[in-house]
Write an enzyme that holds these catalytic residues in place. Structure first.
Site, PDB file in Angstrom:
ATOM      1  N   SER A   1       0.827  -1.204   0.000  1.00  0.00           N
ATOM      2  CA  SER A   1       0.000   0.000   0.000  1.00  0.00           C
ATOM      3  C   SER A   1       0.863   1.257   0.000  1.00  0.00           C
ATOM      4  CB  SER A   1      -0.909   0.023   1.226  1.00  0.00           C
ATOM      5  OG  SER A   1      -1.611  -1.186   1.343  1.00  0.00           O
TER       6      SER A   1
HETATM    7  N1  SAH Z   1      -0.280  -4.800   4.181  1.00  0.00           N
HETATM    8  C1  SAH Z   1       0.402  -5.219   2.994  1.00  0.00           C
HETATM    9  C2  SAH Z   1      -0.410  -4.908   1.747  1.00  0.00           C
HETATM   10  C3  SAH Z   1      -0.827  -6.144   1.113  1.00  0.00           C
HETATM   11  S1  SAH Z   1      -1.919  -6.053  -0.240  1.00  0.00           S
HETATM   12  C4  SAH Z   1       1.806  -4.675   2.898  1.00  0.00           C
HETATM   13  O1  SAH Z   1       2.193  -3.870   3.737  1.00  0.00           O
HETATM   14  O2  SAH Z   1       2.518  -5.111   2.008  1.00  0.00           O
HETATM   15  C5  SAH Z   1      -3.227  -7.029   0.392  1.00  0.00           C
HETATM   16  C6  SAH Z   1      -2.887  -8.447   0.770  1.00  0.00           C
HETATM   17  O3  SAH Z   1      -4.084  -9.035   1.256  1.00  0.00           O
HETATM   18  C7  SAH Z   1      -2.417  -9.319  -0.369  1.00  0.00           C
HETATM   19  O4  SAH Z   1      -1.166  -9.856  -0.086  1.00  0.00           O
HETATM   20  C8  SAH Z   1      -3.493 -10.420  -0.465  1.00  0.00           C
HETATM   21  O5  SAH Z   1      -2.989 -11.688  -0.800  1.00  0.00           O
HETATM   22  C9  SAH Z   1      -4.034 -10.407   0.959  1.00  0.00           C
HETATM   23  N2  SAH Z   1      -5.370 -10.975   1.134  1.00  0.00           N
HETATM   24  C10 SAH Z   1      -6.461 -10.850   0.345  1.00  0.00           C
HETATM   25  N3  SAH Z   1      -7.508 -11.533   0.856  1.00  0.00           N
HETATM   26  C11 SAH Z   1      -7.057 -12.103   2.021  1.00  0.00           C
HETATM   27  C12 SAH Z   1      -7.663 -12.952   3.002  1.00  0.00           C
HETATM   28  N4  SAH Z   1      -8.934 -13.362   2.916  1.00  0.00           N
HETATM   29  N5  SAH Z   1      -6.902 -13.337   4.056  1.00  0.00           N
HETATM   30  C13 SAH Z   1      -5.601 -12.954   4.165  1.00  0.00           C
HETATM   31  N6  SAH Z   1      -4.984 -12.168   3.267  1.00  0.00           N
HETATM   32  C14 SAH Z   1      -5.692 -11.748   2.206  1.00  0.00           C
END
Ligand code: SAH
Length: 219
Positions: A69
């Site tokens: 993000s």
């Molecule tokens: N907070 C992260 C941003 C990740 S983007 C950072 O700092 O890098 C969002 C993430 O949510 C992705 O990696 C995706 O795989 C995950 N995601 C989506 N649905 C999910 C679920 N049901 N449970 C766990 N993770 C999930």
């Protein structure tokens, strides 16, 4: 004792200071959040080819079609969650590369983060290992179910967008706990749900955002 840093580490420190100055200009004012954003080496969480862009205020690809993000959105969501109180025991859904979890761990007593893509949770572990973050636990699984074994949580932050608030997450909110998530499909806004002292839920809506989708199951 003087601490010698290599040239690239010095430029990362400078870039990070600039990123934090920009966050202030954009209205982030919580000193705890600004200090945490200043502390976590974001360039160590992005792919090497993108490291030089790590401190730009933009989302970046982190592999597996997911994105880390934008710094402003990370700071904004945490600031909203922490307004007027401590983060307490915190759950993040969507660990991705582990960056936001590391920021949360600078502020919160205890942080749990869940990721549904195995490759990413392994990568997040590798990214976090050199930083030694004792109050952070990483879990592989579907975060839509929350984390019953560690519930209830004072703060829950969802890093992926959904049109429907997962019931389990609301159920795992402690009294006076707060949940923040990107609500919507193509057009999303930040929604905060608070469990008030009398047990009733209060909703507040904030900025328009764009997140990758929250998906069920694991891969
Ligand atoms: N907070 C992260 C941003 C990740 S983007 C950072 O700092 O890098 C969002 C993430 O949510 C992705 O990696 C995706 O795989 C995950 N995601 C989506 N649905 C999910 C679920 N049901 N449970 C766990 N993770 C999930």
């Amino acid at each position: 004792m003087t601490h010698k840093l290599g040239a690239s580490a010095v430029s990362a420190v400078r870039a990070r200071v600039r990123m934090v100055e920009n966050l202030k200009l954009q209205g982030i004012s919580d000193a705890r959040v600004l200090a945490a954003m200043n502390q976590v080496p974001r360039h160590q969480f992005v792919q090497e080819a993108l490291a030089s862009r790590a401190y730009e205020d933009t989302a970046l690809p982190l592999g597996c079609q997911q994105t880390i993000s934008q710094p402003y959105v990370v700071a904004r969501m945490i600031e909203l969650l922490a307004q007027g109180r401590d983060l307490g025991k915190t759950l993040e859904i969507g660990a991705g590369c582990g960056y936001q979890a590391a920021v949360l761990a600078c502020i919160a007593r205890e942080v749990y983060t869940i990721e549904r893509i195995r490759t990413l949770i392994e990568r997040a572990k590798e990214n976090l290992r050199p930083l030694r973050v004792p109050n952070l636990r990483l879990k592989y699984g579907d975060g839509m179910a929350g984390l019953p074994e560690a519930a209830p949580f004072d703060s829950i932050i969802v890093a992926a967008g959904t049109s429907q608030v997962p019931r389990a997450l609301v159920d795992q909110l402690a009294p006076l706990g707060r949940l923040i998530l990107p609500l919507g499909g193509a057009d999303q806004i930040l929604l905060m749900i608070e469990r008030q002292a009398d047990g009733r839920l209060r909703e507040s809506r904030y900025d328009a955002v764009r997140f990758v989708p929250l998906l069920a199951g694991t891969e």
